[in-house]
Design a protein around this motif. Structure first.
Motif, PDB file in Angstrom:
ATOM      1  N   ILE A   7       5.243   4.922   3.462  1.00 50.20           N
ATOM      2  CA  ILE A   7       5.157   3.658   3.218  1.00 50.20           C
ATOM      3  C   ILE A   7       3.677   3.501   2.719  1.00 50.20           C
ATOM      4  CG2 ILE A   7       4.410   1.439   4.570  1.00 50.20           C
ATOM      5  CD1 ILE A   7       6.563   2.362   6.559  1.00 50.20           C
ATOM      6  N   ARG A   8       2.709   4.319   3.077  1.00 49.74           N
ATOM      7  CA  ARG A   8       1.593   4.345   2.441  1.00 49.74           C
ATOM      8  C   ARG A   8       1.591   4.803   0.906  1.00 49.74           C
ATOM      9  NH1 ARG A   8      -0.361   7.367   5.893  1.00 49.74           N
ATOM     10  NH2 ARG A   8      -0.497   9.351   4.556  1.00 49.74           N
ATOM     11  N   ARG A   9       2.277   5.607   0.419  1.00 45.56           N
ATOM     12  CA  ARG A   9       2.454   6.078  -0.957  1.00 45.56           C
ATOM     13  C   ARG A   9       3.015   4.957  -1.778  1.00 45.56           C
ATOM     14  NH1 ARG A   9       4.423  12.273   0.063  1.00 45.56           N
ATOM     15  NH2 ARG A   9       2.423  13.271   0.178  1.00 45.56           N
ATOM     16  N   HIS A  10       4.091   4.279  -1.070  1.00 48.98           N
ATOM     17  CA  HIS A  10       4.652   3.047  -1.875  1.00 48.98           C
ATOM     18  C   HIS A  10       3.839   1.974  -1.961  1.00 48.98           C
ATOM     19  CE1 HIS A  10       8.144   1.075  -3.273  1.00 48.98           C
ATOM     20  NE2 HIS A  10       7.967   0.054  -2.690  1.00 48.98           N
ATOM     21  N   ARG A  11       2.936   1.655  -1.073  1.00 50.54           N
ATOM     22  CA  ARG A  11       2.021   0.761  -1.061  1.00 50.54           C
ATOM     23  C   ARG A  11       0.945   1.057  -2.140  1.00 50.54           C
ATOM     24  NH1 ARG A  11       1.474  -1.474   5.179  1.00 50.54           N
ATOM     25  NH2 ARG A  11       3.463  -2.568   5.249  1.00 50.54           N
ATOM     26  N   GLY A  12       0.674   2.310  -2.161  1.00 51.57           N
ATOM     27  CA  GLY A  12      -0.310   2.624  -3.191  1.00 51.57           C
ATOM     28  C   GLY A  12      -0.109   2.991  -4.508  1.00 51.57           C
ATOM     29  N   ALA A  13       1.162   2.853  -4.896  1.00 51.43           N
ATOM     30  CA  ALA A  13       1.699   2.913  -6.192  1.00 51.43           C
ATOM     31  C   ALA A  13       1.545   4.232  -6.403  1.00 51.43           C
ATOM     32  CB  ALA A  13       0.956   2.069  -7.112  1.00 51.43           C
TER      33      ALA A  13
ATOM     34  N   ARG B 249      11.356   3.068  -4.523  1.00 56.52           N
ATOM     35  CA  ARG B 249      12.017   2.412  -3.518  1.00 56.52           C
ATOM     36  C   ARG B 249      13.108   3.228  -2.811  1.00 56.52           C
ATOM     37  NH1 ARG B 249      12.235  -2.844  -2.338  1.00 56.52           N
ATOM     38  NH2 ARG B 249      10.916  -3.323  -4.324  1.00 56.52           N
TER      39      ARG B 249
ATOM     40  N   LEU C  24      11.483   5.691  -0.612  1.00 56.14           N
ATOM     41  CA  LEU C  24      10.942   5.070   0.546  1.00 56.14           C
ATOM     42  C   LEU C  24      12.097   4.599   1.528  1.00 56.14           C
ATOM     43  CD1 LEU C  24       8.807   3.563   2.174  1.00 56.14           C
ATOM     44  CD2 LEU C  24       9.251   1.514   0.748  1.00 56.14           C
TER      45      LEU C  24
END
Length: 216
Positions: free
Chosen positions: A102-108, A193, A196
């Motif tokens: 989740i952190r990586r996805h939000r951090g692009a 996505r 994730l």
């Protein structure tokens, strides 16, 4: 006499193969984590992790083949603490994997994830070895097989060795197959996505299996 010895070795080989596949094939939390780990890292890391699981199975097969009935009374008193420890480690792994995804996805950063190797092959091997060794059911399983067929795994070093190596080989082949499936899954899910969703789903499955383990 030599014919009887050969038959004994073949019987031990077959018993070891059946034992190895019997303990490895049921898909549980460790198998789920192995597939998810390979999907988000590399096949090399997954292969080392798979060999960690197989090594634990081989060690337990060795203990059961050598110690036989003496194993169960020793393991039984600590089964519950080991079960709790294993479940807590699985829950921690599930939470860590989901949080990182989740952190990586939000951090692009998800687009660069395909080339990342957040864990070394040696660490992956040791982590899966330790996690699998926490499962006392494995040694009870092998001990029951040995006691149930004393003629197959007699107190003979050659037969015991064949049994252990066959069990290790069977477990290793299955775990490596799972790792290969994880690698294919990782290639298919090239988007952030998709990775994730896969990581969070696998973490949820691992969490549910760990909770089930605690409830036993």
């Amino acid at each position: 006499m030599e014919v009887d010895a050969l038959k004994g070795v073949i019987a031990a080989l077959v018993a070891g193969l059946f034992a190895g596949y019997g303990i490895a094939m049921p898909v549980g939390a460790v198998a789920t984590y192995l597939v998810a780990l390979t999907a988000r890292t590399t096949l090399r890391i997954g292969a080392f992790a798979a060999l960690g699981v197989a090594t634990a199975d081989g060690l337990y097969a060795l203990v059961a083949a050598v110690a036989g009935s003496a194993v169960t009374p020793v393991i039984r008193p600590i089964m519950q603490p080991l079960r709790w420890a294993s479940a807590l480690v699985l829950i921690a792994l599930a939470a860590r994997s989901a949080a990182r995804a989740i952190r990586r996805h939000r951090g692009a950063q998800a687009t660069a994830q395909a080339g990342e190797t957040p864990i070394s092959p040696v660490r992956a091997y040791l982590a899966l070895l330790g996690l699998t060794m926490m499962n006392p059911i494995t040694v009870i399983y092998f001990a029951a097989l040995v006691l149930g067929d004393q003629g197959t795994v007699a107190p003979d070093h050659l037969r015991q060795g064949v049994f252990v190596l066959a069990a290790f080989g069977a477990s290793a082949s299955w775990q490596l197959l799972l790792a290969g499936g994880g690698a294919l899954l990782g290639r298919a899910l090239t988007g952030g996505r998709g990775r994730l969703i896969t990581t969070v789903t696998s973490s949820a499955v691992i969490f549910a299996l760990a909770v089930h383990l605690l409830a036993q």
